[in-house]
Design an enzyme around this catalytic site. Sequence first.
Site, PDB file in Angstrom:
ATOM      1  CG  HIS A   1      18.603 -43.173   7.221  1.00 31.75           C
ATOM      2  ND1 HIS A   1      17.439 -42.915   6.502  1.00 31.75           N
ATOM      3  CD2 HIS A   1      19.344 -41.865   7.437  1.00 31.75           C
ATOM      4  CE1 HIS A   1      17.863 -41.380   5.929  1.00 31.75           C
ATOM      5  NE2 HIS A   1      18.849 -41.006   6.328  1.00 31.75           N
TER       6      HIS A   1
HETATM    7  O1  RIB Z   1      21.447 -43.409   3.247  1.00 35.58           O
HETATM    8  C1  RIB Z   1      21.392 -43.570   4.900  1.00 35.58           C
HETATM    9  C2  RIB Z   1      22.403 -44.461   5.265  1.00 35.58           C
HETATM   10  O2  RIB Z   1      23.764 -44.158   4.947  1.00 35.58           O
HETATM   11  C3  RIB Z   1      22.220 -44.758   7.025  1.00 35.58           C
HETATM   12  O3  RIB Z   1      22.830 -45.766   7.346  1.00 35.58           O
HETATM   13  C4  RIB Z   1      23.703 -43.548   7.365  1.00 35.58           C
HETATM   14  O4  RIB Z   1      23.941 -43.831   8.670  1.00 35.58           O
HETATM   15  C5  RIB Z   1      24.346 -43.670   6.161  1.00 35.58           C
HETATM   16  O5  RIB Z   1      25.275 -45.110   6.641  1.00 35.58           O
END
Ligand code: RIB
Length: 313
Positions: free
Chosen positions: A243
């Site tokens: 992500h």
């Molecule tokens: O949903 C994914 C996000 O939430 C990413 O930033 C992960 O690190 C958590 O913070």
Amino acid sequence: MSPRKIIIDTDPGQDDAVAILLALASPKDLDVLGIVAVAGNVPLDLTEKNARIVCELAGKTDVRVFAGCDRPLGRPLVTAEHVHGKSGLDGPNLPDPTMPLQPQHGVDFIIDTLRNEPANTVTLCVLGPLTNIATAFQKAPDIVARVQQVVLMGGAYFEVGNITPTAEFNIYVDPQAADIVFKSGIDIVVMPLDVTHKALVTQARNDAFRALGTPAGIAVAQMTDFFERFDKEKYGSTGAPLHDPCVTAYLIAPDLFKGRHINVEIEVKSELTMGMTVADWWGVTDRPANATFIGDLDADGFFALLVERIGLL
Ligand code: RIB
Ligand code: CA
């Protein structure tokens, strides 16, 4: 061209760690003015510690790390140990940090930096809940007009939710903060689950990190080995979705990504859909566009960049 000045706001988190490593491995592209931890994946005392662990893993102990807010603006903290493990950085066995945490509150660092640097020269890279950013905007409204751009990981449209049926974690943890940022008028680029779920660490990609043979490369492979369990079980995906590295990769190589400039609003009233990013992808309303919402990436190019840069650490 001089490197782009950024502040990384983060809740490490294995994927945050990879995003930070990418930034620290790219000094010709990014000048990391500071890293500010926020409560999110795990509580603040762990996210700030993890941020320092990652800086030491990168061999960049001169980077200033600050602790920001320890809870969302108006809701109890929700954490994600079920995804990231108790430490928030489960997977590799990394030593406790020895580099210091900066004494200044992270929100005040954000305010001072935006006031002291020339206007429109600092980009905020937000990898967790938007609590620190919104708190800084509330405390010092004059800084809003001085922000060059906000590039954040958060939200979802076609992918819907990963923490509730309708909401992505970062937005869900602090929807009020997200609402403040999305209504700020700042140039915002959003990396939602729609694109991050296409950035999957397949076995071959994991092997490429491990084959670097460096402490950072091996640690990234171990982090994604751990981090992939949740998504493999839930989505049947072929690996961990990276992500947060989509944020720092965008700043280095924006052509890897594709999206639309659309209206995005945050659900802050209904508990049923709390934290949902209501993205007008099809332009069915006359609500003004306020964000570039990324829907696709060149995944092979993204991973080639990651392996190349992390291999430099
Ligand atoms: O949903 C994914 C996000 O939430 C990413 O930033 C992960 O690190 C958590 O913070
Ligand atoms: Ca994160």
